[in-house]
Write a protein that holds these residues in place. Structure first.
Motif, mmCIF file in Angstrom:
data_model
loop_
_atom_site.group_PDB
_atom_site.id
_atom_site.type_symbol
_atom_site.label_atom_id
_atom_site.label_comp_id
_atom_site.label_asym_id
_atom_site.label_seq_id
_atom_site.Cartn_x
_atom_site.Cartn_y
_atom_site.Cartn_z
ATOM 1 N N GLU A 58 0.818 -1.224 0.000
ATOM 2 C CA GLU A 58 0.000 0.000 0.000
ATOM 3 C C GLU A 58 0.844 1.263 0.000
ATOM 4 O OE1 GLU A 58 -3.340 -0.080 2.766
ATOM 5 O OE2 GLU A 58 -3.136 -2.267 2.925
ATOM 6 N N MET A 59 1.965 1.209 -0.696
ATOM 7 C CA MET A 59 2.878 2.349 -0.702
ATOM 8 C C MET A 59 2.317 3.537 -1.469
ATOM 9 S SD MET A 59 6.455 0.185 -0.977
ATOM 10 C CE MET A 59 7.427 1.591 -1.496
ATOM 11 N N ASP A 60 1.360 3.312 -2.333
ATOM 12 C CA ASP A 60 0.696 4.441 -2.997
ATOM 13 C C ASP A 60 -0.078 5.278 -1.991
ATOM 14 O OD1 ASP A 60 -1.044 2.300 -2.578
ATOM 15 O OD2 ASP A 60 -2.271 2.762 -4.326
ATOM 16 N N GLY A 64 5.386 5.988 -0.382
ATOM 17 C CA GLY A 64 6.717 5.414 -0.528
ATOM 18 C C GLY A 64 7.284 5.626 -1.927
ATOM 19 N N TYR A 65 8.450 5.025 -2.164
ATOM 20 C CA TYR A 65 9.157 5.210 -3.437
ATOM 21 C C TYR A 65 9.691 3.875 -3.938
ATOM 22 C CZ TYR A 65 9.093 10.147 -2.179
ATOM 23 O OH TYR A 65 8.686 11.415 -1.834
ATOM 24 N N MET A 66 9.833 3.783 -5.244
ATOM 25 C CA MET A 66 10.438 2.621 -5.895
ATOM 26 C C MET A 66 11.696 3.061 -6.628
ATOM 27 S SD MET A 66 7.097 0.680 -7.513
ATOM 28 C CE MET A 66 6.445 2.175 -8.278
ATOM 29 N N LEU A 67 12.813 2.416 -6.324
ATOM 30 C CA LEU A 67 14.034 2.562 -7.105
ATOM 31 C C LEU A 67 14.158 1.301 -7.946
ATOM 32 C CD1 LEU A 67 14.621 4.695 -4.834
ATOM 33 C CD2 LEU A 67 17.022 4.055 -5.062
ATOM 34 N N ILE A 74 13.642 6.464 -10.332
ATOM 35 C CA ILE A 74 12.935 6.598 -9.054
ATOM 36 C C ILE A 74 11.498 6.992 -9.356
ATOM 37 C CG2 ILE A 74 12.817 7.727 -6.801
ATOM 38 C CD1 ILE A 74 15.758 8.473 -7.101
ATOM 39 N N THR A 75 10.558 6.268 -8.777
ATOM 40 C CA THR A 75 9.141 6.528 -9.006
ATOM 41 C C THR A 75 8.445 6.783 -7.681
ATOM 42 O OG1 THR A 75 9.204 5.015 -10.897
ATOM 43 C CG2 THR A 75 7.023 5.639 -10.065
ATOM 44 N N ARG A 76 7.650 7.838 -7.629
ATOM 45 C CA ARG A 76 6.840 8.131 -6.443
ATOM 46 C C ARG A 76 5.563 7.311 -6.503
ATOM 47 N NH1 ARG A 76 6.407 13.448 -6.953
ATOM 48 N NH2 ARG A 76 8.164 13.927 -5.587
ATOM 49 N N CYS A 77 5.345 6.491 -5.499
ATOM 50 C CA CYS A 77 4.217 5.558 -5.540
ATOM 51 C C CYS A 77 2.868 6.263 -5.515
ATOM 52 C CB CYS A 77 4.303 4.572 -4.375
ATOM 53 S SG CYS A 77 5.736 3.483 -4.449
ATOM 54 N N SER A 78 2.757 7.359 -4.799
ATOM 55 C CA SER A 78 1.457 8.023 -4.650
ATOM 56 C C SER A 78 0.916 8.559 -5.959
ATOM 57 C CB SER A 78 1.562 9.159 -3.630
ATOM 58 O OG SER A 78 2.526 10.113 -4.056
ATOM 59 N N VAL A 82 7.646 9.617 -12.326
ATOM 60 C CA VAL A 82 9.081 9.349 -12.322
ATOM 61 C C VAL A 82 9.799 10.632 -11.936
ATOM 62 C CG1 VAL A 82 11.079 8.685 -13.715
ATOM 63 C CG2 VAL A 82 8.868 7.549 -14.061
ATOM 64 N N ILE A 83 10.508 10.602 -10.816
ATOM 65 C CA ILE A 83 11.158 11.814 -10.323
ATOM 66 C C ILE A 83 12.657 11.832 -10.612
ATOM 67 C CG2 ILE A 83 9.404 12.181 -8.555
ATOM 68 C CD1 ILE A 83 11.405 11.129 -6.476
ATOM 69 N N TYR A 84 13.185 10.714 -11.101
ATOM 70 C CA TYR A 84 14.605 10.661 -11.478
ATOM 71 C C TYR A 84 14.751 9.544 -12.502
ATOM 72 C CZ TYR A 84 19.713 10.249 -10.944
ATOM 73 O OH TYR A 84 21.067 10.199 -11.159
ATOM 74 N N ASN A 85 15.498 9.805 -13.567
ATOM 75 C CA ASN A 85 15.615 8.814 -14.636
ATOM 76 C C ASN A 85 16.943 8.995 -15.355
ATOM 77 O OD1 ASN A 85 14.423 6.634 -16.174
ATOM 78 N ND2 ASN A 85 14.194 8.072 -17.864
ATOM 79 N N ARG A 86 17.759 7.951 -15.358
ATOM 80 C CA ARG A 86 19.032 7.982 -16.074
ATOM 81 C C ARG A 86 19.068 6.830 -17.062
ATOM 82 N NH1 ARG A 86 23.643 9.936 -13.700
ATOM 83 N NH2 ARG A 86 24.644 9.110 -15.574
ATOM 84 N N THR A 87 19.575 7.083 -18.257
ATOM 85 C CA THR A 87 19.607 6.059 -19.294
ATOM 86 C C THR A 87 21.022 5.890 -19.854
ATOM 87 O OG1 THR A 87 18.945 7.699 -20.958
ATOM 88 C CG2 THR A 87 17.192 6.396 -19.944
#
Length: 270
Positions: A58-60, A64-67, A74-78, A82-87
């Motif tokens: 129930e992190m939404d 919480g956050y997912m890396l 990095i994704t904000r569950c709520s 995507v708050i950070y993205n490197r490729t």
């Protein structure tokens, strides 16, 4: 120090040998989130392999956050934002692929949102990756051509001894351009430069106004080393790789003995 953030690797850490979160551990994680603590799932898995566990916890609802991809995203569950993205630099994909395919028995893969793309031929370790993430394997004729989109990581799978042979030449060739390291003995991660779990957690902590002193990181594998060394309290599972246990501040019970519940009871209860 009252710890505010609990960061969890997934396989071999949060989940048991059946790839499940046990009921006591799940209940404890819900309770600390209710109390205002932040849970972060930090994994080498693609986002589709992380999201079902975040939903189960129930992190939404709790923020919480997912890396995923070892911190490349990095994704904000709520919000799902995507708050950070490197490729990866697109120009490295073809030469890495060309080098890897000269080694019999290995495969090199990447991911769409829903599928695993196999660049050579799926081996038993790619099958493991497919099962863990519940993603279909698609064999493609020419992986660099199939990857006509931003790519967070490549993964090389094969027998541990063979990956050891591969790793050093790749690290030397792409020093300063890529991060290349083992996550498991049979997985070699090809990551954007300066991307590992610790680097991404630093970005996350900065964004929410906290420091590493307020964070516990728990893990078992090679790709957890950076965050365990970076955390205010670095925790190794009893089943962790030896180097992880040597580097940790605390060794908890194994992932089949509710080791995360033990950490919560000792360090996260108010």
């Amino acid at each position: 120090m009252k710890y505010q953030v609990l960061v969890l690797d997934l396989d071999g850490t949060l989940t048991n040998s059946k790839k499940e979160i046990t009921a006591p551990t799940k209940q404890a994680l819900l309770e600390i989130q209710e109390a205002g603590k932040t849970v972060v799932l930090a994994s080498g898995r693609p986002i589709n392999g992380v999201a079902p566990l975040a939903k189960e916890l129930e992190m939404d609802r709790f923020g919480g956050y997912m890396l995923s991809f070892n911190g490349a995203r990095i994704t904000r569950c709520s919000s799902g934002k995507v708050i950070y993205n490197r490729t990866l630099p697109p120009e490295i994909i073809a030469p890495v692929y060309d080098y890897v395919k000269t080694f019999p028995g290995v495969d090199i893969i990447s991911y769409t949102d829903t599928q695993i793309l196999s660049g050579i031929s799926p081996n038993r370790y790619v099958e493991i990756e497919s099962q863990i993430n519940n993603m279909e394997i698609i064999s493609v004729e020419h992986l660099p051509t199939a990857l006509a989109f931003p790519v967070n990581k490549l993964l090389i799978s094969g027998e541990p001894g063979l990956l050891e042979t591969l790793m050093t030449p790749l690290q030397e060739r792409y020093h300063g351009l890529l991060n290349i390291y083992r996550s498991e003995p049979f997985f070699l991660e090809i990551m954007p430069r300066n991307i590992d779990k610790a680097q991404s957690l630093q970005k996350l902590l900065n964004s929410i106004g906290l420091t590493a002193d307020s964070m516990i990181c728990c893990g078992d594998g090679y790709n957890d080393l950076s965050m365990i060394e970076y955390a205010g309290l670095g925790v190794a599972m009893e089943n962790a790789q030896p180097i992880i246990k040597e580097s940790a501040d605390f060794i908890t019970r194994s992932n089949d003995e509710d080791g995360i519940l033990h950490v919560i009871d000792l360090f996260m209860r108010d």
